[in-house]
Design a protein around this motif. Structure first.
Motif: not given
Length: 169
Positions: A44-69
């Protein structure tokens, strides 16, 4: 235990132990330093250490949908590219066919012109042969006429011969 077996023991099966190599025998070996793997960076280009790890990982269904798209768009793009390629190839083949037809027509016209020139050349040769024959005949006639003209004055001025005398009656 390996330390109890001698280096030349056939059970070991390692021929390098017989040679007794040390790292000092190979200077390149001392210079060899294993490299650490490349550090992992965020896409994403963001190296913010305060960023939440949950926000960085997309939901598996969403990532599959993005890859499929992406796959679907890439597949559509590839199909469109293949269609354009087939159309270009078809146009190219059609142009080649048109060129072949034009070359065939030109070849036929050139062959017709060549046949006409051969026919004309044969006619000129025949006429030339006839004219040479006629020239030879005319030269023979001229030679005969010249002989007669040269001999005729001699015949009229020679009274010594009685057969050459012309009587006028």
């Amino acid at each position: 235990m390996l330390s109890t077996l001698p280096a030349s023991d056939p059970l070991l099966g390692n021929s390098f132990l017989d040679a007794a190599f040390t790292p000092w025998d190979f200077p390149d070996f001392l210079a060899f330093k294993p490299t650490s793997p490349n550090p992992v960076t965020s896409s994403s280009g963001s190296d913010d250490p305060n960023r939440n790890h949950a926000e960085e990982k997309p939901v598996p269904d969403e990532s599959n949908r993005v890859v499929d798209e992406r796959k679907r768009r890439r597949m559509i793009s590839n199909r469109e590219s293949a269609r354009r390629s087939r159309m270009r190839k078809q146009r190219h083949l059609e142009n080649l066919r048109n060129q072949v037809n034009l070359f065939r027509i030109e070849n036929r016209e050139l062959n017709n012109g060549l046949q006409f020139l051969h026919h004309h050349c044969n006619r000129v040769r025949t006429e030339n042969h006839w004219l040479r024959s006629e020239r030879t005949m005319l030269l023979q006639k001229l030679s005969y006429i010249n002989q007669n003209l040269v001999l005729q004055p001699l015949q009229s001025f020679s009274p010594a011969w009685p057969c050459n005398v012309v009587t006028t009656e």
